[in-house]
Design a protein around this motif. Structure first.
Motif, PDB file in Angstrom:
ATOM      1  N   ILE A 129       0.856  -1.182   0.000  1.00  0.00           N
ATOM      2  CA  ILE A 129       0.000   0.000   0.000  1.00  0.00           C
ATOM      3  C   ILE A 129       0.895   1.236   0.000  1.00  0.00           C
ATOM      4  O   ILE A 129       1.774   1.371   0.853  1.00  0.00           O
ATOM      5  N   ARG A 130       0.675   2.142  -0.957  1.00  0.00           N
ATOM      6  CA  ARG A 130       1.562   3.301  -1.096  1.00  0.00           C
ATOM      7  C   ARG A 130       1.080   4.541  -0.362  1.00  0.00           C
ATOM      8  O   ARG A 130       1.862   5.309   0.169  1.00  0.00           O
ATOM      9  N   ARG A 131      -0.237   4.798  -0.432  1.00  0.00           N
ATOM     10  CA  ARG A 131      -0.753   6.044   0.141  1.00  0.00           C
ATOM     11  C   ARG A 131      -2.273   6.003   0.089  1.00  0.00           C
ATOM     12  O   ARG A 131      -2.859   5.131  -0.555  1.00  0.00           O
ATOM     13  N   ILE A 132      -2.903   6.950   0.757  1.00  0.00           N
ATOM     14  CA  ILE A 132      -4.337   7.161   0.617  1.00  0.00           C
ATOM     15  C   ILE A 132      -4.542   7.948  -0.670  1.00  0.00           C
ATOM     16  O   ILE A 132      -4.057   9.076  -0.785  1.00  0.00           O
ATOM     17  N   ASP A 133      -5.218   7.345  -1.649  1.00  0.00           N
ATOM     18  CA  ASP A 133      -5.463   8.072  -2.892  1.00  0.00           C
ATOM     19  C   ASP A 133      -6.585   9.089  -2.703  1.00  0.00           C
ATOM     20  O   ASP A 133      -6.437  10.249  -3.046  1.00  0.00           O
ATOM     21  N   HIS A 134      -7.724   8.621  -2.183  1.00  0.00           N
ATOM     22  CA  HIS A 134      -8.823   9.558  -1.937  1.00  0.00           C
ATOM     23  C   HIS A 134      -9.797   9.051  -0.886  1.00  0.00           C
ATOM     24  O   HIS A 134      -9.813   7.867  -0.555  1.00  0.00           O
TER      25      HIS A 134
END
Lengths: 137, 137
Positions: free
Chosen positions: B4-9
């Motif tokens: 998991i890289r980041r919260i996209d939205h």
């Protein structure tokens, strides 16, 4: 002008912390940074960093708190989102001037020195929004 | 191992887009990047970037879609969170191996080429989670 900097965290209310960690940590593979007891909020909180934000799993530790009652009423799921702002007092003034209803009219200070305030979901159309101002060097 | 890289939205379901923009854009001051009609999802979506993530305000444009029914049943508020993953097919395999129930067993491809899949809220304890894999140079 006060500016929103980033999403600080998403808070998820959970009834069983280990069962939730089985999804977020064990299945998705997001590292667990810490589990902290927060007696002031009658909660146990697991912190899972995702890039520059965090997912927080919050388990009420009493049946009396607002969070515990929310869990009984709505079931486990999203509880609130927290946005970092560079000037919390200024932002609260700006929100009041725009007619936004606040849960905390003035910044509150957590035990770790962090300033925070909640906005009433009535004014956000159903989303509980927390604002943080962090001490930065 | 898929990561998991980041919260996209964060996706917020709304009944009145202008009323919601009055909070997110006009009161909080988050810039509005775009309002897009998404006929494939029977929705109108406002995109508000916050650092490396976005807040998406999603208004159903018919009464028939799952989203429209969700809005009638639960009212406006948080709908789902979307996390970026570097390898969506690999992540879906990993989730299935851990017994996680998926809404989309295989990656779906959006009109813009983005790969996505939803995880069933039953396995996340009440949070609807979307995963994105983005084409990156």
């Amino acid at each position: 002008m006060p500016t929103i900097r980033r999403i600080d965290h998403l808070a998820v209310v959970v009834s069983d912390l280990e069962a939730s960690l089985a999804f977020w940590r064990d299945a998705l593979g997001i590292p667990l940074a810490e589990v902290r007891q927060v007696p002031a909020e009658a909660a146990e909180v697991a912190f899972l960093p995702v890039a520059d934000s965090e997912i927080e799993l919050v388990r009420p530790t009493t049946e009396e708190s607002g969070l515990a009652k929310y869990l009984v009423k709505r079931g486990p799921g999203m509880h609130h989102i927290c946005l970092e702002v560079d000037d919390l007092a200024g932002m609260l003034q700006q929100l009041k001037a725009k007619g936004i209803r606040l849960i905390n009219e003035e910044p509150r200070v957590a035990t770790d020195g962090k300033k925070y305030a909640f906005i009433h979901p009535e004014s956000t159309h159903g989303v509980l929004v927390e604002l943080y101002e962090l001490a930065r060097p």
